[in-house]
Scaffold this motif. Structure first.
Motif, PDB file in Angstrom:
ATOM      1  N   GLU A   1       0.807  -1.213   0.000  1.00 52.89           N
ATOM      2  CA  GLU A   1       0.000   0.000   0.000  1.00 52.89           C
ATOM      3  C   GLU A   1       0.844   1.269   0.000  1.00 52.89           C
ATOM      4  O   GLU A   1       0.454   2.283  -0.599  1.00 52.89           O
ATOM      5  CB  GLU A   1      -0.927   0.012   1.222  1.00 52.89           C
ATOM      6  N   GLN A   2       2.004   1.251   0.667  1.00 54.06           N
ATOM      7  CA  GLN A   2       2.762   2.476   0.863  1.00 54.06           C
ATOM      8  C   GLN A   2       4.161   2.451   0.258  1.00 54.06           C
ATOM      9  O   GLN A   2       4.813   3.489   0.156  1.00 54.06           O
ATOM     10  CB  GLN A   2       2.891   2.777   2.368  1.00 54.06           C
ATOM     11  N   GLY A   3       4.625   1.261  -0.122  1.00 53.71           N
ATOM     12  CA  GLY A   3       6.014   1.135  -0.533  1.00 53.71           C
ATOM     13  C   GLY A   3       6.399   1.973  -1.721  1.00 53.71           C
ATOM     14  O   GLY A   3       7.516   2.527  -1.778  1.00 53.71           O
ATOM     15  N   LYS A   4       5.511   2.116  -2.697  1.00 53.91           N
ATOM     16  CA  LYS A   4       5.841   2.871  -3.896  1.00 53.91           C
ATOM     17  C   LYS A   4       6.072   4.344  -3.596  1.00 53.91           C
ATOM     18  O   LYS A   4       7.028   4.954  -4.103  1.00 53.91           O
ATOM     19  CB  LYS A   4       4.728   2.715  -4.931  1.00 53.91           C
ATOM     20  N   ASN A   5       5.223   4.926  -2.785  1.00 50.35           N
ATOM     21  CA  ASN A   5       5.324   6.352  -2.476  1.00 50.35           C
ATOM     22  C   ASN A   5       6.258   6.648  -1.314  1.00 50.35           C
ATOM     23  O   ASN A   5       6.682   7.793  -1.136  1.00 50.35           O
ATOM     24  CB  ASN A   5       3.941   6.931  -2.166  1.00 50.35           C
ATOM     25  N   ASN A   6       6.568   5.645  -0.500  1.00 51.71           N
ATOM     26  CA  ASN A   6       7.404   5.853   0.684  1.00 51.71           C
ATOM     27  C   ASN A   6       8.446   4.737   0.762  1.00 51.71           C
ATOM     28  O   ASN A   6       8.446   3.935   1.695  1.00 51.71           O
ATOM     29  CB  ASN A   6       6.508   5.852   1.930  1.00 51.71           C
ATOM     30  N   PRO A   7       9.367   4.674  -0.218  1.00 50.58           N
ATOM     31  CA  PRO A   7      10.249   3.503  -0.331  1.00 50.58           C
ATOM     32  C   PRO A   7      11.227   3.346   0.818  1.00 50.58           C
ATOM     33  O   PRO A   7      11.552   2.225   1.197  1.00 50.58           O
ATOM     34  CB  PRO A   7      10.982   3.749  -1.659  1.00 50.58           C
ATOM     35  N   LEU A   8      11.720   4.453   1.396  1.00 47.00           N
ATOM     36  CA  LEU A   8      12.723   4.335   2.449  1.00 47.00           C
ATOM     37  C   LEU A   8      12.135   3.824   3.756  1.00 47.00           C
ATOM     38  O   LEU A   8      12.846   3.251   4.576  1.00 47.00           O
ATOM     39  CB  LEU A   8      13.395   5.686   2.690  1.00 47.00           C
ATOM     40  N   LYS A   9      10.855   3.994   3.919  1.00 46.31           N
ATOM     41  CA  LYS A   9      10.205   3.556   5.154  1.00 46.31           C
ATOM     42  C   LYS A   9       9.414   2.272   4.954  1.00 46.31           C
ATOM     43  O   LYS A   9       9.611   1.277   5.656  1.00 46.31           O
ATOM     44  CB  LYS A   9       9.281   4.663   5.666  1.00 46.31           C
ATOM     45  N   ALA A  10       8.518   2.266   3.948  1.00 46.65           N
ATOM     46  CA  ALA A  10       7.601   1.139   3.774  1.00 46.65           C
ATOM     47  C   ALA A  10       7.995   0.205   2.642  1.00 46.65           C
ATOM     48  O   ALA A  10       7.428  -0.874   2.515  1.00 46.65           O
ATOM     49  CB  ALA A  10       6.186   1.674   3.528  1.00 46.65           C
ATOM     50  N   GLY A  11       8.945   0.601   1.790  1.00 45.17           N
ATOM     51  CA  GLY A  11       9.331  -0.225   0.661  1.00 45.17           C
ATOM     52  C   GLY A  11      10.124  -1.460   1.075  1.00 45.17           C
ATOM     53  O   GLY A  11      10.457  -1.661   2.247  1.00 45.17           O
ATOM     54  N   ARG A  12      10.444  -2.279   0.086  1.00 44.93           N
ATOM     55  CA  ARG A  12      11.208  -3.499   0.327  1.00 44.93           C
ATOM     56  C   ARG A  12      12.535  -3.154   0.997  1.00 44.93           C
ATOM     57  O   ARG A  12      13.321  -2.366   0.480  1.00 44.93           O
ATOM     58  CB  ARG A  12      11.460  -4.211  -1.007  1.00 44.93           C
ATOM     59  N   GLY A  13      12.776  -3.767   2.156  1.00 45.39           N
ATOM     60  CA  GLY A  13      14.024  -3.524   2.869  1.00 45.39           C
ATOM     61  C   GLY A  13      14.104  -2.175   3.543  1.00 45.39           C
ATOM     62  O   GLY A  13      15.185  -1.768   3.997  1.00 45.39           O
ATOM     63  N   GLY A  14      12.974  -1.462   3.652  1.00 46.32           N
ATOM     64  CA  GLY A  14      12.972  -0.154   4.302  1.00 46.32           C
ATOM     65  C   GLY A  14      12.987  -0.260   5.822  1.00 46.32           C
ATOM     66  O   GLY A  14      13.083  -1.353   6.402  1.00 46.32           O
ATOM     67  N   PHE A  15      12.850   0.887   6.487  1.00 45.09           N
ATOM     68  CA  PHE A  15      12.943   0.924   7.948  1.00 45.09           C
ATOM     69  C   PHE A  15      11.894   0.035   8.610  1.00 45.09           C
ATOM     70  O   PHE A  15      12.136  -0.514   9.690  1.00 45.09           O
ATOM     71  CB  PHE A  15      12.807   2.363   8.454  1.00 45.09           C
ATOM     72  N   TYR A  16      10.730  -0.114   7.986  1.00 40.72           N
ATOM     73  CA  TYR A  16       9.700  -0.968   8.581  1.00 40.72           C
ATOM     74  C   TYR A  16      10.182  -2.416   8.741  1.00 40.72           C
ATOM     75  O   TYR A  16       9.741  -3.116   9.659  1.00 40.72           O
ATOM     76  CB  TYR A  16       8.434  -0.949   7.729  1.00 40.72           C
ATOM     77  N   ASP A  17      11.045  -2.885   7.843  1.00 39.65           N
ATOM     78  CA  ASP A  17      11.586  -4.237   8.016  1.00 39.65           C
ATOM     79  C   ASP A  17      12.317  -4.350   9.347  1.00 39.65           C
ATOM     80  O   ASP A  17      12.173  -5.332  10.085  1.00 39.65           O
ATOM     81  CB  ASP A  17      12.556  -4.566   6.872  1.00 39.65           C
ATOM     82  N   ILE A  18      13.134  -3.355   9.657  1.00 39.62           N
ATOM     83  CA  ILE A  18      13.879  -3.363  10.925  1.00 39.62           C
ATOM     84  C   ILE A  18      12.917  -3.250  12.098  1.00 39.62           C
ATOM     85  O   ILE A  18      13.027  -3.978  13.099  1.00 39.62           O
ATOM     86  CB  ILE A  18      14.899  -2.202  10.949  1.00 39.62           C
TER      87      ILE A  18
END
Length: 842
Positions: free
Chosen positions: A711-728
Motif C-alpha cells: 500500500e505504501q512502498g511505492k510512495n514511501n520507499p525508504l520507510k515502507a518499501g522493500r528492505g525499508g525501515f519498517y523491516d527493521i
C-alpha cells in the motif's frame, strides 16, 4: 425588547469612543447607532457569541422582516467593534458573523416551517415517519468564513418522498419548496433597515434549472452521475447550518469519497483550474497599476487562495482525512501540519489570506455593501489604509504602503498558484518546492544582525555557522529570517547548554517550543550531534510540552470538579514512544484512567480533549505538533479516555498482533508515571502470553508488513518499501516479543537492537548491521526534514538538496564509504535488510 443581561450598560466615555470608532469604519452602522442610541448604551464586546446565544436573543423578536434586519445590523455593530478594537482575530470574526447567519437561518426556518405545517400538515415519509429538511450552507458560510456583507449560498435537501397529513395535503417536494421560497423571500426582503441576507440557491444540483428543494435520493444520484468536477470541489465547503440535520449529513457523507481522491491525480486540479481560468477571463488583462483591483477575483486574490487550498485538499484528503475542513485558514494549517505545503508557502498564503480578508471586510462594512474593489482615488485609499489592522501595515498606515503590500501579496500568491497547480512534474509534495535561501536572503539576514548586534561582524565563528545553516537548511534559514533574535541560540550553543524552559512564565508556549526546536536542529547540523541523540532531544522537549499542556488542561477544565488523587495517564507510542521524535512528526498518544477513577471519566475526557486542542490549535505562533490518538482500543470508534481494565480486556481478547506490539513502544509522558509504568508492564505480559509464548504473532506481523509494503512502498520507499525501515522495526518488535517478560520503561531503536542481542535472539553480526542500517535510514529521514522542515518520503532529484543531504550524512556517519552514491548505498542496505528480515522471520 431584548434582555438587558445580554447587553450590559456602558460608561459615557466608552460610548463616545465606540461611536467615534464606528464613524471611522462604517457610515451605515454609525447612522444606525445615531438612530438607535440604545444599541451602544448596552453592548458586550469582551466575549464571542455563539449560535445558541444569538438564538436566545432571536427568540424575543417578533417574526418581522424589519425587526430581523435591524437585529442583524445591531449584532454586526457589536462584531465590528470587537474586530477593529482587537478583541477578535480574523477567524473569530468570520466565525461569529457565520454563527449569526446560522442562528437567523435556524430561527426563520422553524417559524416558516411551523406556519406551513399549520396550513398543510406535517410532511411524512412513505413509512409514516416525519420528513425533515436540511439547510446546507456552501461557500463562505459553509466554511464559517462569512463576510460582513456576503451572499449566503444554500441548498435545501429533504428526506424523501411522501406527503403532508393535513386537510389540504402537499407532496413533500411541494411542501419544502414552499418553505425554501418563503424563507429566501423573507430574508431577502428590503426594509428600512436594509435586507437581512441575499440568498443564492444556484449551487444546488442542476443549478438554476434544478428543484429549489431536492430529495436526498435525487441529490445522491446527481452527485454520483452528473455532477461536474467543480461541483464536487464546491462540496468541500458543505456544512449543516439549519433545519433537521439527517438528510444533509447523509448527503455530505455520500459525496465525501467522490470529492477526495484516494491517490494523487493532478487531472482533477487541471479540470477545475480550466474552469477557474474561464471565470476570471475578463480580469486577465487588468494591471495592478491600471484598473481598480478586485481583491477577490484578481489573480493572486482571495478566490485563488481558496481554490488552491481546495485543490490540495482534494488531492490529499483521500489519504489524509485530517486536511478535510471547510475553513480556508484551518485547512491551510492542516496541509502544513501534514507537510503537504512548505513553511514558506504556508506563511505566504496565510499572511496573504488574512491581509486580503481584512481588506475585504473594511471595504464592505463601510456601506454594508458587497464589494471587493479597491477605491481608485488616493484620498479613499488613505482612508482605507487607516482602517486596516496595524499588524498588516505597521505604524505607516498610508495609501501607498497599502497598495504596495497588496501588490506583494498578490504576486506571492500567483507565484505559488502557478508552481503548485501547473508545475506538477513532482506528484508528491517534494522539498524541491521549498525556496532555497538565495544570496539576497542571506545578505538581508546578515544586515539585520549587523544592525541588531554591533559585534556581529567580529564574530567569525557565528558568521561561519550562519553560512553553514544557510547552505544546508532553507527551513532553519527561513526561521532565522522571521526571528533574527534566535541567532543568539546559534551563538550560545557552542558555549553553554540550553537553559530549562519555564513554561509557566513563557508568554507563548508555541513560540518557546519552536525556538528550542530550532536550537536542537542547529546543534544537529552545525555541531554534528549523532542522529539518535538529536531525536532524543526532540522527544524530551515534546515530553515537556505535553506535561505542561496536561496541567493547563486540568486548570482550564477546573481542578475543583474532580478528585485528582488518581490522575489520568498519558502514554506515548510510535516515534515519540521510542524517543525518536523529529521535525514534522505526529505525536501518537493515548489517555488511560486508573480503574478506581471511573467516576471521574467525563472530567478526564474533557481534560484530554482540551490537551489535544492546546497542542494542535492554530495561532499566529503556529501549532505545537499534530496529535494522533487513534492507537487506543477500537481506534476512532473507541472512547478518547478509557479505563485500565478496558485496555486489558481489549488486548486480551480483541487486539490484533500489530496492536499488541505497538504498545511495546509505549512509555509514560504525563500524569502518574509510576502507575503508568506498572500498568504498561502488566499490559506487556498480556501481549507476551497471547503472542510471544505461542509465536502466534509471526504470520500476522509478516502479513501486516507485506500489506504496508504493497500500500505504501511505492510512495514511501525508504520507510515502507522493500528492505525499508519498517523491516527493521517489525523484526525488532517480533524479536522483543519473545522476551516480553522483561519490562523496560523506554527503548529506542539502538537500545532495542542491543536488548534482543543480549537476550540471545540476534547474532552479533546481524546486530551490527541492523544498527548501521537503522542509523542510515534515520539520518536520511532527519536530513531531509532538516532541509525543508517537512516529512519527505523519497530521495529528491534536486542537486542542491542532494548536496546538502550528503554534507549532513558525512557529519553524522563519518565511517560511510564515500565512493558509493547514496542510491547505491541505500539499495545495498535495503537488500541486506530484507534478507535479514526474511531469514529471522522464517
Amino acid at each position: 425588547m431584548i434582555k438587558s443581561g445580554f447587553w450590559p450598560k456602558l460608561s459615557k466615555a466608552l460610548l463616545r469612543s465606540y461611536t467615534d470608532t464606528l464613524k471611522l469604519h462604517s457610515r451605515v452602522l454609525a447612522e444606525e447607532v445615531r438612530q438607535h442610541p440604545d444599541w451602544l448604551s448596552s453592548i458586550a464586546i469582551d466575549r464571542e457569541f455563539d449560535r445558541d446565544h444569538y438564538l436566545d436573543l432571536l427568540n424575543e423578536l417578533p417574526f418581522q422582516n424589519l425587526a430581523l434586519a435591524a437585529f442583524r445590523r445591531r449584532c454586526l455593530t457589536r462584531i465590528l467593534l470587537r474586530d477593529v478594537l482587537g478583541h477578535a482575530t480574523l477567524s473569530q470574526t468570520t466565525a461569529e458573523v457565520s454563527a449569526l447567519a446560522d442562528s437567523i437561518l435556524s430561527w426563520s426556518y422553524e417559524k416558516i416551517r411551523a406556519e406551513t405545517e399549520s396550513a398543510f400538515g406535517t410532511p411524512l415519509m412513505a413509512d409514516g415517519t416525519p420528513c425533515g429538511c436540511t439547510i446546507i450552507s456552501l461557500g463562505k458560510l459553509g466554511g464559517n468564513e462569512l463576510n460582513y456583507s456576503s451572499d449566503i449560498d444554500l441548498m435545501y435537501v429533504y428526506g424523501g418522498r411522501g406527503e403532508t397529513n393535513g386537510r389540504s395535503p402537499l407532496s413533500n417536494k411541494e411542501f419544502f419548496e414552499k418553505v425554501a421560497q418563503r424563507q429566501t423571500q423573507f430574508l431577502g426582503a428590503y426594509t428600512a433597515e436594509g435586507i437581512c441576507y441575499r440568498v443564492d440557491l444556484r449551487l444546488r444540483p442542476e443549478g438554476s434549472l434544478g428543484e429549489i428543494a431536492v430529495s436526498l435520493d435525487a441529490a445522491r444520484e446527481y452527485y454520483r452521475v452528473r455532477a461536474r468536477d467543480w461541483e464536487l470541489q464546491m462540496m468541500i465547503k458543505a456544512r449543516i447550518s439549519a433545519g433537521e440535520p439527517e438528510a444533509g449529513l447523509a448527503l455530505i457523507e455520500f459525496v465525501e469519497p467522490l470529492t477526495y481522491r484516494t491517490s494523487t491525480d493532478f487531472s482533477a486540479i487541471e479540470a477545475v483550474s480550466a474552469t477557474r481560468v474561464r471565470l476570471n477571463e475578463k480580469l486577465a488583462n487588468r494591471k495592478l497599476n491600471g484598473d481598480a483591483i478586485d481583491v477577490k477575483l484578481t489573480r493572486g486574490g482571495i478566490r485563488d487562495i481558496e481554490f488552491l487550498v481546495q485543490c490540495l485538499q482534494r488531492l490529499y484528503g483521500g489519504r489524509e482525512p485530517w486536511v478535510r475542513n471547510s475553513g480556508t485558514l484551518l485547512a491551510l494549517a492542516r496541509l502544513h501540519d501534514k507537510s503537504l505545503i512548505s513553511n514558506s508557502e504556508y506563511d505566504a498564503l496565510s499572511d496573504a489570506y488574512e491581509f486580503l480578508r481584512h481588506l475585504e471586510h473594511r471595504l464592505q462594512v463601510m456601506e454594508d455593501r458587497q464589494t471587493h474593489t479597491l477605491p481608485e482615488s488616493p484620498e479613499e485609499q488613505e482612508h482605507l489604509a487607516r482602517r486596516m489592522p496595524q499588524i498588516h501595515l505597521g505604524f505607516e498606515n498610508s495609501g501607498p504602503r497599502l497598495t504596495q503590500k497588496l501588490k506583494d501579496h498578490l504576486a506571492a500568491v500567483e507565484s505559488i498558484y502557478a508552481r503548485i497547480i501547473y508545475g506538477h512534474s513532482v506528484a508528491l509534495p517534494a522539498i524541491t518546492r521549498t525556496n532555497l535561501p538565495n544570496r539576497a536572503q542571506v545578505e538581508r539576514l546578515f544586515e539585520q544582525l549587523e544592525q541588531r548586534w554591533p559585534d556581529f561582524q567580529r564574530d567569525e565563528v557565528l558568521q561561519a555557522d550562519l553560512r553553514d545553516v544557510a547552505a544546508n537548511s532553507p527551513f532553519l534559514t527561513d526561521e532565522l529570517i522571521r526571528q533574527p533574535e534566535w541567532t543568539e541560540e546559534l551563538r550560545l550553543m557552542r558555549y553553554e547548554p540550553a537553559r530549562p524552559i519555564d513554561w509557566i512564565a513563557e508568554p507563548s508556549i508555541r513560540k518557546a517550543f519552536r525556538r528550542r526546536i530550532f536550537r536542537i536542529q542547529c546543534e544537529s547540523l552545525v555541531l554534528a550531534k549523532p542522529v539518535f541523540e538529536t531525536l532524543a532531544a526532540n522527544s524530551d522537549l515534546a515530553d515537556e510540552i505535553i506535561a505542561h499542556c496536561y496541567q493547563l488542561a486540568v486548570q482550564d477544565i477546573g481542578k475543583g470538579e474532580a478528585n485528582l488523587a488518581n490522575p489520568m495517564m498519558v502514554v506515548a507510542l510510535g516515534r515519540l514512544g521510542l524517543r525518536e521524535f523529529d521535525l514534522a512528526s505526529d505525536a501518537d498518544i493515548v489517555f488511560i484512567l486508573p480503574n478506581e477513577a471511573a467516576g471521574e471519566l467525563e472530567f478526564w475526557t474533557r481534560v484530554a480533549a482540551r490537551m489535544i486542542e492546546i497542542l494542535t490549535a492554530y495561532t499566529g505562533d503556529g501549532i505545537i505538533f499534530t496529535v494522533d490518538a487513534r492507537l487506543r482500543p477500537f481506534g476512532r470508534e473507541g472512547d478518547l479516555v478509557q479505563l485500565e481494565q478496558a485496555y486489558m480486556d481489549y488486548f486480551a481478547q480483541s487486539a490484533e498482533a500489530w496492536e499488541g506490539i505497538a504498545y511495546m513502544k509505549a512509555r509514560s509522558v504525563a500524569g502518574n508515571p509510576d502507575r503508568a509504568n506498572s500498568f504498561l508492564n502488566e499490559l506487556q505480559k498480556v501481549d507476551w502470553r497471547r503472542y510471544g509464548q505461542s509465536h502466534r504473532s509471526k504470520k500476522q506481523l509478516s502479513d501486516m508488513r507485506a500489506r504496508l509494503e504493497k500500500e505504501q512502498g511505492k510512495n514511501n520507499p525508504l520507510k515502507a518499501g522493500r528492505g525499508g525501515f519498517y523491516d527493521i522495526d517489525f523484526l525488532l518488535m517480533f524479536l522483543r516479543l519473545r522476551g516480553a517478560g522483561i519490562f523496560f520503561k523506554v527503548l529506542n531503536t539502538p537500545e532495542r537492537i542491543d536488548v534482543v542481542e543480549q537476550t540471545g535472539h540476534l547474532e552479533h553480526e546481524d546486530a551490527v548491521f541492523l544498527m548501521q542500517a537503522a542509523t542510515l535510514f534515520r539520518a536520511v529521514d532527519h536530513g531531509l526534514r532538516l532541509y525543508s522542515g517537512l516529512q519527505t518520503t523519497a530521495l529528491p532529484d534536486a542537486p542542491a538538496v542532494r548536496d546538502a543531504l550528503a554534507s549532513m550524512l558525512n557529519r553524522w556517519m563519518p565511517a560511510r564509504v564515500e565512493q558509493k552514491s547514496l542510491e547505491q548505498e541505500l539499495r545495498e542496505i535495503q537488500e541486506r535488510t530484507r534478507e535479514t528480515f526474511e531469514r529471522l522471520f522464517s
